[in-house]
Scaffold this active site. Structure first.
Site, mmCIF file in Angstrom:
data_model
loop_
_atom_site.group_PDB
_atom_site.id
_atom_site.type_symbol
_atom_site.label_atom_id
_atom_site.label_comp_id
_atom_site.label_asym_id
_atom_site.label_seq_id
_atom_site.Cartn_x
_atom_site.Cartn_y
_atom_site.Cartn_z
ATOM 1 N N SER A 140 0.781 -1.301 -0.093
ATOM 2 C CA SER A 140 0.019 0.084 -0.277
ATOM 3 C C SER A 140 1.001 1.370 -0.018
ATOM 4 C CB SER A 140 -0.829 -0.024 1.256
ATOM 5 O OG SER A 140 -1.400 1.254 1.416
ATOM 6 N N TYR A 186 -2.647 -1.017 10.548
ATOM 7 C CA TYR A 186 -2.480 -1.229 8.936
ATOM 8 C C TYR A 186 -1.203 -0.734 8.618
ATOM 9 C CZ TYR A 186 -3.993 -1.122 3.948
ATOM 10 O OH TYR A 186 -4.354 -1.190 2.728
HETATM 11 P P1 NAD Z 1 -11.383 -6.031 -0.210
HETATM 12 O O1 NAD Z 1 -11.949 -5.876 0.987
HETATM 13 O O2 NAD Z 1 -12.385 -5.810 -1.280
HETATM 14 O O3 NAD Z 1 -10.530 -7.493 -0.375
HETATM 15 C C1 NAD Z 1 -9.683 -8.020 0.452
HETATM 16 C C2 NAD Z 1 -9.942 -9.600 0.441
HETATM 17 O O4 NAD Z 1 -9.084 -10.122 1.320
HETATM 18 C C3 NAD Z 1 -11.420 -10.018 0.467
HETATM 19 O O5 NAD Z 1 -11.596 -11.112 -0.701
HETATM 20 C C4 NAD Z 1 -11.169 -10.666 1.816
HETATM 21 O O6 NAD Z 1 -12.330 -11.742 1.842
HETATM 22 C C5 NAD Z 1 -9.853 -11.166 1.864
HETATM 23 N N1 NAD Z 1 -9.627 -11.711 3.291
HETATM 24 C C6 NAD Z 1 -9.446 -11.018 4.296
HETATM 25 N N2 NAD Z 1 -9.103 -11.699 5.515
HETATM 26 C C7 NAD Z 1 -8.645 -12.866 4.799
HETATM 27 C C8 NAD Z 1 -7.912 -14.182 5.430
HETATM 28 N N3 NAD Z 1 -7.617 -13.963 6.479
HETATM 29 N N4 NAD Z 1 -7.558 -15.183 4.630
HETATM 30 C C9 NAD Z 1 -8.073 -14.791 3.211
HETATM 31 N N5 NAD Z 1 -8.749 -13.702 2.801
HETATM 32 C C10 NAD Z 1 -8.562 -12.977 3.375
HETATM 33 O O7 NAD Z 1 -10.109 -5.190 -0.413
HETATM 34 P P2 NAD Z 1 -9.155 -4.751 -1.580
HETATM 35 O O8 NAD Z 1 -8.977 -3.051 -1.555
HETATM 36 O O9 NAD Z 1 -9.518 -5.398 -2.696
HETATM 37 O O10 NAD Z 1 -7.631 -5.290 -0.689
HETATM 38 C C11 NAD Z 1 -6.972 -6.056 -1.034
HETATM 39 C C12 NAD Z 1 -5.602 -5.778 -0.884
HETATM 40 O O11 NAD Z 1 -5.243 -4.409 -1.462
HETATM 41 C C13 NAD Z 1 -5.380 -5.619 0.573
HETATM 42 O O12 NAD Z 1 -4.004 -6.196 1.264
HETATM 43 C C14 NAD Z 1 -5.243 -4.067 0.979
HETATM 44 O O13 NAD Z 1 -4.534 -3.795 2.043
HETATM 45 C C15 NAD Z 1 -4.565 -3.671 -0.485
HETATM 46 N N6 NAD Z 1 -4.813 -2.437 -0.512
HETATM 47 C C16 NAD Z 1 -5.988 -1.863 -0.978
HETATM 48 C C17 NAD Z 1 -6.191 -0.373 -1.231
HETATM 49 C C18 NAD Z 1 -7.370 0.184 -1.637
HETATM 50 O O14 NAD Z 1 -7.494 1.561 -2.023
HETATM 51 N N7 NAD Z 1 -8.560 -0.408 -1.980
HETATM 52 C C19 NAD Z 1 -5.246 0.680 -1.256
HETATM 53 C C20 NAD Z 1 -3.816 -0.147 -1.110
HETATM 54 C C21 NAD Z 1 -3.883 -1.365 -0.597
#
Ligand code: NAD
Length: 268
Positions: A153, A166
Site C-alpha cells: 500500500s 494497518y
Molecule cells: P477487499 O476488502 O475488497 O478485499 C480483501 C480480500 O481479502 C477479500 O476477498 C477478503 O475476504 C480477503 N481476506 C480477508 N481476510 C482474509 C483471510 N484471513 N484469509 C484470506 N482472505 C482474507 O479489499 P481490497 O481493496 O481489494 O484489498 C486487497 C489488498 O489491497 C489488501 O491487502 C489491501 O490492504 C490492499 N490495498 C487496497 C487499497 C485500496 O484502496 N483498496 C489500497 C492499498 C492497498
C-alpha cells in the site's frame, strides 16, 4: 508484451473473491494462467468468479483458507498442487483494516491485522518459495522459477493516523518483500510488491461512497480519479510475466500520484 504472457503457468491469488484480488485473478486468467481464487468468506462470490473465468475459456478453481492459519495455508497449497501440479505465481493480496485511534486500539485489533496482512504473506510466500526451489526453472514456461507479488500500500511509506496496525503491517510487508527478494534471487525467484493508492473496493467504501468523501479523497490524488481494481490487475500481470524479468525487490506504486506530496502542488 505477448498477448498471453502467463500461458501454461499456475497462479494463486489470496483474497481473490473481492476488489483488487478479483481483478488480479481475472487479469492473470486473461493472460493465460490457471488461477486459484482463495477466499475466506462468501464462497458464492468465489464460485461466480471461477464460472466467469471458465466461460471466458480460461481455467480457475476456488479454494478456501484463512491466510493467517498455517494449517489452512498448507492444505490450500496441497489442493492446488493436486489440481495444477505446481505454482508459478503467488499474489499475496488478502488484507483487512480494523481502524482505531491508537489510544483505543485493542490488542485484538492490532494482532488480527498483523496476522492477516503480514503473517499471512509470510505463510503464503514460504510455501510458494519451497515449491519454486524444489521444482526450479522450466525455461519453456518462464525464465524464473517463480514470482511472488506482495500487495502492499502507499501506507508502507505514508504515515496514516488512526490506522497504526494497518500502516505497520504494510511497512512490514515492504521489508519482508525486500529481504526475501534478496534471499530467493539466487534461486531464480523474483519477489516484488505493488503499492496501490486509493482503489475503489469495499475496503475503503467510506472514502468514496458519498460525493463529499470522494471530493476530499481526490485532493490527495494528482491524477484526479480514484483507481480501479483493473489498474492493479494489469500491473500484476506485468510483474508476473517475463517482461519484468530483471525487476527484483521493487515496489511498483500504482497510485495516480498519491505519493507525490500533492499538498505541494500549490503549497510550500
Ligand atoms: P477487499 O476488502 O475488497 O478485499 C480483501 C480480500 O481479502 C477479500 O476477498 C477478503 O475476504 C480477503 N481476506 C480477508 N481476510 C482474509 C483471510 N484471513 N484469509 C484470506 N482472505 C482474507 O479489499 P481490497 O481493496 O481489494 O484489498 C486487497 C489488498 O489491497 C489488501 O491487502 C489491501 O490492504 C490492499 N490495498 C487496497 C487499497 C485500496 O484502496 N483498496 C489500497 C492499498 C492497498
Amino acid at each position: 508484451m505477448r498477448n498471453r504472457p502467463l500461458e501454461g503457468q499456475s497462479a494463486l491469488v489470496t483474497g481473490a473473491n473481492s476488489g483488487i484480488g478479483e481483478a488480479v485473478a481475472r487479469c492473470f486468467a486473461g493472460a493465460g494462467a490457471k488461477v486459484v481464487i482463495n477466499y475466506i468468506s462468501r464462497p458464492e462470490a468465489a464460485d461466480a468468479i471461477v464460472e466467469d473465468i471458465k466461460r471466458g475459456g480460461n481455467e480457475a478453481i476456488a479454494l478456501s483458507a484463512d491466510v493467517s492459519n498455517e494449517d489452512e495455508v498448507k492444505a490450500m497449497y496441497g489442493a492446488m498442487f493436486k489440481r495444477y501440479g505446481t505454482i508459478d505465481i503467488l499474489c499475496a493480496n488478502a488484507g483487512i483494516q480494523l481502524d482505531s485511534p491508537l489510544v483505543d486500539m485493542t490488542l485484538a485489533k492490532w494482532n488480527t491485522v498483523l496476522a492477516v496482512n503480514l503473517t499471512g504473506q509470510f505463510l503464503c510466500a514460504r510455501e510458494a518459495a519451497r515449491e519454486f526451489i524444489r521444482r526450479g526453472v522450466r525455461p519453456e514456461i518462464s525464465a524464473a522459477a517463480g514470482k511472488i507479488i506482495c500487495m502492499s500500500s502507499v501506507h508502507q511509506d505514508i504515515p496514516w493516523a488512526g490506522h497504526a496496525n494497518y500502516a505497520a503491517s504494510k511497512g512490514g510487508i515492504h521489508m519482508l518483500m525486500q529481504t526475501i527478494a534478496q534471499e530467493l534471487a539466487p534461486h531464480k525467484v523474483r519477489v516484488n510488491a505493488i503499492a496501490p493508492g486509493a482503489i475503489q473496493t469495499p475496503i475503503n467504501r467510506a472514502a468514496w461512497a458519498t460525493p463529499d468523501a470522494l471530493s476530499r479523497l481526490l485532493t490527495l490524488i494528482p491524477d484526479q480519479r480514484i483507481g480501479q481494481p483493473v489498474d492493479i490487475g494489469r500491473a500484476a500481470v506485468w510483474l508476473a510475466s517475463d517482461d519484468s524479468d530483471y525487476v527484483q525487490g521493487t515496489t511498483l506504486f500504482v497510485d495516480g500520484g498519491m505519493t507525490l506530496y500533492p499538498g505541494f502542488a500549490t503549497g510550500g
